[in-house]
Each structure stands twice: as C-alpha cells, then as structure tokens.
Scaffold this active site. Structure first.
Site, PDB file in Angstrom:
ATOM      1  N   GLU A  84       0.848  -1.189   0.000  1.00 59.64           N
ATOM      2  CA  GLU A  84       0.000   0.000   0.000  1.00 59.64           C
ATOM      3  C   GLU A  84       0.885   1.241   0.000  1.00 59.64           C
ATOM      4  O   GLU A  84       0.386   2.361   0.059  1.00 59.64           O
ATOM      5  CB  GLU A  84      -0.958  -0.003   1.186  1.00 59.64           C
ATOM      6  CG  GLU A  84      -0.304   0.095   2.548  1.00 59.64           C
ATOM      7  CD  GLU A  84      -0.708   1.341   3.315  1.00 59.64           C
ATOM      8  OE1 GLU A  84       0.123   2.278   3.334  1.00 59.64           O
ATOM      9  OE2 GLU A  84      -1.808   1.378   3.879  1.00 59.64           O
ATOM     10  N   CYS A 116      -3.458  -4.632   4.071  1.00 56.47           N
ATOM     11  CA  CYS A 116      -2.447  -5.522   4.671  1.00 56.47           C
ATOM     12  C   CYS A 116      -2.471  -6.932   4.092  1.00 56.47           C
ATOM     13  O   CYS A 116      -1.649  -7.771   4.468  1.00 56.47           O
ATOM     14  CB  CYS A 116      -2.653  -5.607   6.186  1.00 56.47           C
ATOM     15  SG  CYS A 116      -2.384  -4.035   7.020  1.00 56.47           S
ATOM     16  N   HIS A 239      -2.437 -12.389  10.995  1.00 55.53           N
ATOM     17  CA  HIS A 239      -2.094 -10.977  10.788  1.00 55.53           C
ATOM     18  C   HIS A 239      -2.032 -10.278  12.148  1.00 55.53           C
ATOM     19  O   HIS A 239      -2.864 -10.517  13.021  1.00 55.53           O
ATOM     20  CB  HIS A 239      -3.127 -10.300   9.879  1.00 55.53           C
ATOM     21  CG  HIS A 239      -2.895  -8.823   9.750  1.00 55.53           C
ATOM     22  ND1 HIS A 239      -1.694  -8.314   9.306  1.00 55.53           N
ATOM     23  CD2 HIS A 239      -3.678  -7.753  10.037  1.00 55.53           C
ATOM     24  CE1 HIS A 239      -1.759  -6.981   9.303  1.00 55.53           C
ATOM     25  NE2 HIS A 239      -2.953  -6.621   9.750  1.00 55.53           N
TER      26      HIS A 239
END
Ligand SMILES: [Zn+2]
Lengths: 351, 136
Positions: A84, A116, A239
C-alpha cells in the site's frame, strides 16, 4: 468445496525476510503526544531509513528468498509485489524489483493492492500460476513502509518491513501447500483515498466486523474443510496489527499461546502491513521441523483474509541457512527518537 | 542522472552487473568492454557477488545537488571479493563504526530523487555484511 488447491501440487521453495535497521520505541510516541500518559501497544516498531522504500525492501527480501530456493532468477515467470506504499502511483514496483534481481525480461511483473492482505494475494496468485503449469516458479512479495497520522493510535504500530516467497512445485518445496481459502466482504474499516498521505480508520469498528470476522472465519473454514483442528498445527501465524488481536483470535480458534509465539513479531516490529503475517511466517520457518503443519492467515482492511495450510518438508534444514534469519534482522537494531523518526519518515515540512 | 543514462546503466546500478574477460578471467566493474589486463574485448556480463571490504572512506556533510537529504553519509572505496574497486555510499551504519577492512555487502537503495514528482534513482550501496543462517 470452497477451499482452493491447484491440480499440480505446489509449495514454498524459498522464503526471505527484510526489516530495516531503525526502531522507534512506543514510549517516544507517547512522550511526544501524551507526556508519556498513553500506553503503547508495542515495545517498538521498525522504521525504514532515508534511502529505503517498499521497492528496496522488496528487493532484499526477494534476494533472500531466491538464495534459499536455490533457483536462477531467470526461472521466475512472475514477480508480484503487494504493497500500500508504492513509491510511484503510476509505474510498477514489480519491474524495478524484477530488474534488480535479474529476472527480466521473460517474466510478468505487477503490483497488488489489498491493504495488509496484498502480500498473501501475491501468494494465492503464485500458487495458481505454478499450480496451473504456466510456469515453474513465481515470486510473491509483501512489503510496506506504512505511515500513521501523527497523534493517531496507529502511529505506535505503522511500521516498515516485508517478506518474499519463491513459490514452486511441491517436489522442490521446503513447505508444501495443503490448501488455501479466501474470504472477503465490503467492509469500510480502514481506507486511504487517492492522493491522501495518511489513512482513516473506523476506530473500534476495526475489531469485530473486520479483523475477527474475517480472520476467524477464514481460519475456521479452511481447517474444517481440511479436517483439522488447532491441535493438528505446530504453529499458527495470524495478521498482527497489534499484539491483542492475533492473541484473541488464536484463542477463539483453539490455539495455545505457545502455538502463535514464534511468529508473533508485532511487539518488536510493529505492523508491517502487507509484510505482517508473511514476515511472521519467515520466523516460524526459521525454527520449523520437517513434518510441522503451519497455518497462515492474513487480514486486509476493506476487508478480507487469506488462509493457508502448509506442511514443512526435509528441505527446510538445508535451505534456511542460505540467507539471514529473521532473528538476525530483529537483532540488527538502532533506536531513534521521535525527531529522527520524523525526518526519516518524511514528516517535516521542508519547503 | 538523466533518464536515458539511468536506463542504460540500470543493470550495473541495481545489481552490480559487471563483465568478465573471456581470455584472462579478469572481472570488470563498471563494465567497459575492454580488459584492462590484456586489452582484449570483454563484453561477457558477470554478476558480482556484492561482497567486499572497505578499502578507504570519507564522510560527506555537504552533498551535491539531489543528495542533500541524505547528509551526513559515508562514501567508501570498496574492494570487491572478485577484485574490482567500487566507489559507493555506505548505509545502515553509524560513521563511527566504519573501519578499513570492514566486511560489507551490496544492497539496492534509493540514491537520489528528482524532487517530489520526478524519477527515483535506485542503485547499489554497501552495508555491514549480515551473516546468513543462524541468528546472531
Ligand atoms: Zn583479459
């Protein structure tokens, strides 16, 4: 069946980590914005140096992955970068990385975007490319130099780092893929509009409908269809935007704290966005034994999760020695204060 | 550096791509197509390992245009494992840590930027060598 598995067996032939050298302690952010009153969710976060960006970090992680895979860069048919924080809005990072590692010109190169989750998107696509027989090897990368708005809660954790994976046929893999699953929905938990420097997020909304719904949903579904429970896994990597979220999700999925400890790096590196879960996986592979089953679950705002089930092979022992361990990057550490951080991350108005 | 020159030199700049003399085996960097030892043609590409040692160094406080945002930085003469000597910036190191003979390795980093809206120049720098394998 809604889980995915290509007809040709595939896996991870090589992996590589990258973390920049600089660390910003959470206490520094708290000192500047709350006179030390607010508690940081992390000890410190990794900060890119002045001459680094998502491309340079992707290049180093890629070189490490190729060294471990033991392939020639010319054998790659894809170089895909998930990020990103692309240095250029228009101009692929993938071509710069492909040129720098010597993979050009017989290769597809592109940039992927899913907050992400961009890193694991490149892995899904690489498994598909190799699994279909279009090519024998593909390079999947996730790297970010994430920016948090000054005095925003995310400033404690928005960090820099990345990881790369050479995806190949199962017979040349240090961990083979048992199956994967992707789970997405339109969820406005976190976003950054075009031309904006900093993102906006939904505060408390980012938890249940976003992170937990997708991470737990993806992990449960994959394990169910494969016929596994948490007990079948040596390690799980989720994550990690902060230490609390993956700990809570892991507990609800039935994992013990010891099962997520090895890959839980967020307390020392922060959230490396597209690099986050896949960087955790490099730390797990550094210590894994042949036969270990590993669960990887990413999360990207917007929102969605990719879940993967891997089994480590005998090739791990020889290959992990061929590039710096993730612990080496963790130990290579130079603390900076908030002022130096502001300079390094381009937060000072110069003109 | 102008864009056509950036483009022409991209392999040597991004990945330390040199040349080897097919006659006497000498490695050349930067590529110059003629062997300095035997004067024969040497156009065969050769990827240098990027490993070397600091031969000499100096710290820059007043940088030329385009490099100002990186000051202070250290420039070194690096003797590569394969023989050639390269001038390059050191990175990821405090200037007090730099020493003659220090083992270094090549990394690809941002070298210069042509303003906020211009091209980014990526190229080789050197940093203290990291050990592969077991954690340090
Ligand atoms: Zn010669």
């Amino acid at each position: 069946m809604t889980i995915m598995k290509p007809s040709r067996e595939v896996g991870i032939a090589g992996y590589g980590a990258y973390l920049p050298r600089y660390r910003l302690p959470g206490s520094e952010v708290s000192r500047v914005w709350s006179e030390g009153e607010d508690e940081s969710p992390v000890v410190e976060k990794a900060v890119a140096g002045l001459d680094e960006d998502a491309v340079t970090m992707a290049i180093e992680a890629a070189r490490n992955a190729i060294a471990r895979a033991g392939i020639r860069p010319q054998q790659l048919r894809a170089v895909w970068v998930g990020s990103e924080s692309k240095p250029y809005a228009v101009k692929p990072s993938g071509t710069i990385v492909a040129q720098a590692i010597g993979a050009t010109p017989n290769v597809t190169a592109a940039d992927w975007e899913f907050a992400c989750k961009a890193g694991t998107e490149t892995m899904q696509a690489s498994f598909a490319l190799v699994g279909s027989g279009m090519g024998d090897y593909a390079l999947a990368i996730g790297a970010d130099t994430a920016q948090g708005r000054p005095n925003d809660a995310l400033e404690y954790t928005a960090a820099s780092g990345g990881a790369a994976y050479v995806i190949g046929p199962r017979e040349n893999s240090l961990a083979y893929l048992e199956g994967s699953y992707s789970f997405v929905s339109d969820t406005p938990d976190f976003y950054r509009r075009a031309h904006e420097h900093y993102p906006r997020h939904g505060g408390r909304f980012t938890g249940d409908p976003a992170y937990f719904h997708h991470v737990e949903g993806a992990a449960r579904h994959l394990m169910e269809e494969l016929g596994y429970t948490a007990k079948d896994y040596a390690q799980a990597v989720l994550h990690q935007p902060n230490p609390k979220f993956p700990a809570r999700a892991a507990k609800s999925l039935g994992f013990t704290p010891a099962q997520i400890e090895t890959g839980l790096l967020v307390g020392r590196v922060g959230n490396t966005y597209a690099g986050s879960s896949i960087l955790g996986l490099t730390a797990v592979l550094d210590e894994a034994s042949p036969g270990d089953r590993i669960l990887l679950v990413s999360f990207g705002s917007g929102a969605g999760s990719d879940a993967f089930s891997f089994v480590v092979t005998d090739l791990i022992t020889e290959r992990r020695r061929k590039a710096p361990a993730t612990a080496t990057y963790l130990a290579r550490r130079r603390e900076v204060d908030y002022a130096v951080y502001a300079r390094y991350r381009n937060k000072l108005l110069m003109h | 550096m102008h864009i056509p020159r950036q483009w022409r030199t991209r392999d040597q700049r991004l990945s330390l791509m040199g040349e080897v003399c097919p006659k006497c085996g000498v490695k050349l960097f930067p590529p110059r197509d003629v062997c300095p030892e035997c004067s024969g043609p040497a156009k065969e590409p050769f990827a240098l390992s990027g490993r070397g040692a600091v031969y000499s160094y100096s710290t820059v406080y007043h940088a030329p245009e385009g490099y100002e945002s990186y000051v202070p930085y250290t420039v070194a003469l690096v003797r590569l494992e394969e023989g050639p000597m390269v001038t390059a910036q050191l990175t990821d190191v405090d200037k007090e840590q730099v020493a003659i003979g220090m083992p270094v390795e090549m990394v690809t980093r941002k070298i210069a930027e042509d303003g906020e809206d211009g091209a980014i120049l990526y190229g080789y720098k050197f940093r203290p060598a990291l050990e592969a394998g077991a954690a340090c």
